[in-house]
Design a protein around this motif. Sequence first.
Motif, PDB file in Angstrom:
ATOM      1  N   GLU A 120       5.396  13.811   7.435  1.00 44.00           N
ATOM      2  CA  GLU A 120       5.095  12.438   7.847  1.00 44.00           C
ATOM      3  C   GLU A 120       3.716  12.027   7.345  1.00 44.00           C
ATOM      4  O   GLU A 120       2.879  12.881   7.103  1.00 44.00           O
ATOM      5  CB  GLU A 120       5.206  12.292   9.367  1.00 44.00           C
ATOM      6  CG  GLU A 120       4.267  13.142  10.174  1.00 44.00           C
ATOM      7  CD  GLU A 120       4.403  12.895  11.684  1.00 44.00           C
ATOM      8  OE1 GLU A 120       5.194  12.044  12.138  1.00 44.00           O
ATOM      9  OE2 GLU A 120       3.671  13.587  12.418  1.00 44.00           O
ATOM     10  N   PRO A 121       3.501  10.705   7.129  1.00 41.35           N
ATOM     11  CA  PRO A 121       4.387   9.588   7.435  1.00 41.35           C
ATOM     12  C   PRO A 121       5.610   9.540   6.526  1.00 41.35           C
ATOM     13  O   PRO A 121       5.554   9.962   5.381  1.00 41.35           O
ATOM     14  CB  PRO A 121       3.491   8.362   7.221  1.00 41.35           C
ATOM     15  CG  PRO A 121       2.475   8.797   6.216  1.00 41.35           C
ATOM     16  CD  PRO A 121       2.214  10.238   6.525  1.00 41.35           C
ATOM     17  N   ILE A 141       2.647  17.123   9.396  1.00 36.42           N
ATOM     18  CA  ILE A 141       1.778  15.998   9.060  1.00 36.42           C
ATOM     19  C   ILE A 141       1.086  16.212   7.711  1.00 36.42           C
ATOM     20  O   ILE A 141       0.469  17.240   7.462  1.00 36.42           O
ATOM     21  CB  ILE A 141       0.717  15.774  10.167  1.00 36.42           C
ATOM     22  CG1 ILE A 141       1.403  15.391  11.475  1.00 36.42           C
ATOM     23  CG2 ILE A 141      -0.267  14.680   9.758  1.00 36.42           C
ATOM     24  CD1 ILE A 141       0.440  15.196  12.644  1.00 36.42           C
ATOM     25  N   SER A 142       1.231  15.191   6.847  1.00 32.48           N
ATOM     26  CA  SER A 142       0.400  15.121   5.646  1.00 32.48           C
ATOM     27  C   SER A 142      -0.669  14.067   5.914  1.00 32.48           C
ATOM     28  O   SER A 142      -0.450  13.143   6.695  1.00 32.48           O
ATOM     29  CB  SER A 142       1.243  14.765   4.413  1.00 32.48           C
ATOM     30  OG  SER A 142       1.918  13.544   4.593  1.00 32.48           O
ATOM     31  N   LYS A 143      -1.809  14.197   5.266  1.00 33.52           N
ATOM     32  CA  LYS A 143      -2.975  13.406   5.675  1.00 33.52           C
ATOM     33  C   LYS A 143      -3.514  12.554   4.546  1.00 33.52           C
ATOM     34  O   LYS A 143      -3.470  12.934   3.363  1.00 33.52           O
ATOM     35  CB  LYS A 143      -4.071  14.346   6.193  1.00 33.52           C
ATOM     36  CG  LYS A 143      -3.644  15.132   7.434  1.00 33.52           C
ATOM     37  CD  LYS A 143      -4.741  16.061   7.920  1.00 33.52           C
ATOM     38  CE  LYS A 143      -4.296  16.819   9.168  1.00 33.52           C
ATOM     39  NZ  LYS A 143      -5.348  17.751   9.661  1.00 33.52           N
ATOM     40  N   PRO A 175       6.199   5.694   3.106  1.00 34.31           N
ATOM     41  CA  PRO A 175       5.305   4.574   2.822  1.00 34.31           C
ATOM     42  C   PRO A 175       4.056   4.918   1.997  1.00 34.31           C
ATOM     43  O   PRO A 175       3.196   4.064   1.829  1.00 34.31           O
ATOM     44  CB  PRO A 175       4.855   4.178   4.225  1.00 34.31           C
ATOM     45  CG  PRO A 175       4.719   5.503   4.936  1.00 34.31           C
ATOM     46  CD  PRO A 175       5.852   6.343   4.403  1.00 34.31           C
ATOM     47  N   THR A 176       3.938   6.140   1.484  1.00 36.30           N
ATOM     48  CA  THR A 176       2.654   6.577   0.926  1.00 36.30           C
ATOM     49  C   THR A 176       2.527   6.367  -0.575  1.00 36.30           C
ATOM     50  O   THR A 176       1.412   6.339  -1.102  1.00 36.30           O
ATOM     51  CB  THR A 176       2.449   8.073   1.197  1.00 36.30           C
ATOM     52  OG1 THR A 176       3.481   8.811   0.508  1.00 36.30           O
ATOM     53  CG2 THR A 176       2.520   8.382   2.688  1.00 36.30           C
ATOM     54  N   PRO A 354       2.635  -2.105  10.742  1.00 35.23           N
ATOM     55  CA  PRO A 354       1.852  -1.069  11.420  1.00 35.23           C
ATOM     56  C   PRO A 354       2.420   0.315  11.106  1.00 35.23           C
ATOM     57  O   PRO A 354       3.641   0.518  11.121  1.00 35.23           O
ATOM     58  CB  PRO A 354       2.033  -1.417  12.907  1.00 35.23           C
ATOM     59  CG  PRO A 354       2.405  -2.866  12.920  1.00 35.23           C
ATOM     60  CD  PRO A 354       3.214  -3.078  11.672  1.00 35.23           C
ATOM     61  N   ALA A 355       1.546   1.262  10.827  1.00 33.31           N
ATOM     62  CA  ALA A 355       2.012   2.546  10.287  1.00 33.31           C
ATOM     63  C   ALA A 355       2.437   3.550  11.342  1.00 33.31           C
ATOM     64  O   ALA A 355       3.065   4.557  10.996  1.00 33.31           O
ATOM     65  CB  ALA A 355       0.929   3.169   9.401  1.00 33.31           C
ATOM     66  N   ALA A 356       2.140   3.309  12.626  1.00 30.59           N
ATOM     67  CA  ALA A 356       2.530   4.287  13.649  1.00 30.59           C
ATOM     68  C   ALA A 356       4.040   4.509  13.646  1.00 30.59           C
ATOM     69  O   ALA A 356       4.523   5.608  13.938  1.00 30.59           O
ATOM     70  CB  ALA A 356       2.063   3.817  15.029  1.00 30.59           C
TER      71      ALA A 356
END
Length: 396
Positions: A120-121, A141-143, A175-176, A354-356
């Motif tokens: 994610e995201p 999680i990727s950051k 979305p990245t 919103p990305a959440a």
Amino acid sequence: MPAVSSKGARMPESPIRKLVPFAEMAYKQKKTVYHLNIGQPDIKSPKIAMDAVAHHSLEILAYTRSEGSEPYREKIADYYKRNNIMVAAKDIVVTTGGSEALLFAMGTIADQGDEIIIPEPFYANYNGFATASGVTIVPVISKIENNFALPPISEFEKLITPKTKAILICNPGNPTGYLYSREELETLAAIVKKHDLFLIADEVYREFTYDGLKHVSILELEGMAENGIIIDSVSKRYSMCGARIGCFVSKNATVIQTALKFAQARLSPPTFAQIASEAALNTPQSYFDNVIEEYKERRDTLVKLLEEIPGVQVGHPKGAFYCIAQLPIKDSDAFAQWLLEVFDVDGETIMVAPAAGFYSSEGVGKNQIRIAYVLEKDSLIKAVNILKAALLEYQE
């Protein structure tokens, strides 16, 4: 009063579409809204596809085969072979958009309560598809600090349980905009083969890569015939989002036979849209060359302007047409609604996602937004200037 299902109550709202009522209110106030929230390209669909529908010779709008028409699947297989993906028509099930292909994938490989690991995201509707299918998403999680690169293999392996059925990636990423390297894909291939899992790759943005980088499909990798599933779609490739045609691809015969049962239950994919999509496969390479050049210029413009805004951190997309921006705010949901309800610059405002909603980990991504650079360059420049002004006023 009768109650809705607990599954229905758990279904997440789309972070991309849930703000539509506020956008409609902005329209009623005569505001101009720049839509950065949704991946609807402004590029024209190929004329060859539109003409195929306009000049069809059908006298009866009949069902097609549940797996899609044979001529269309043969041409899809030829398209894949030109892209070094050696599959045949029998390895393809045509679906109602990539969305149905994802639902077929989850239904084919997972039972109620089974788990799929996703970096994610990720595309927000994976949450909805998982809820509808009774599947549990296990996020890794990727950051933004390392541009959303693949997390270490150890992060995946410690999440694998007896209920784990697959790893799901989007490549290039929504979305990245992250583009997985061959080495990263080989790492994932090794994990799924070691633990007897599936690797599902959502490859709908395959054509859109930048900076001389090339997309690598999981079915190009050695030894992935039994473990690999591709999700694909015409929506973004040919700017044909309304066609709702995608496909489910695997060289695993049992997987295809199982997915076909889901396809039979919904009868067949839409006939006119298959006609358009089959014709679209004859689109010349020059179409993509022009589109990619256009998106690259938009990406460069967007990232440069975002980086000039104090307190904003932005990922650098290598594919697709999205980026994640981290803003100096606490709650991007509230900010996105405020942009539409309250804020404008000379009657103009912006709509962002919103990305959440692109995470499944609670509380992550609350200060991030996804921006789709599907507007022409001048509109993007105006939109980022509005964002800059909005952040100043919102923080005050």
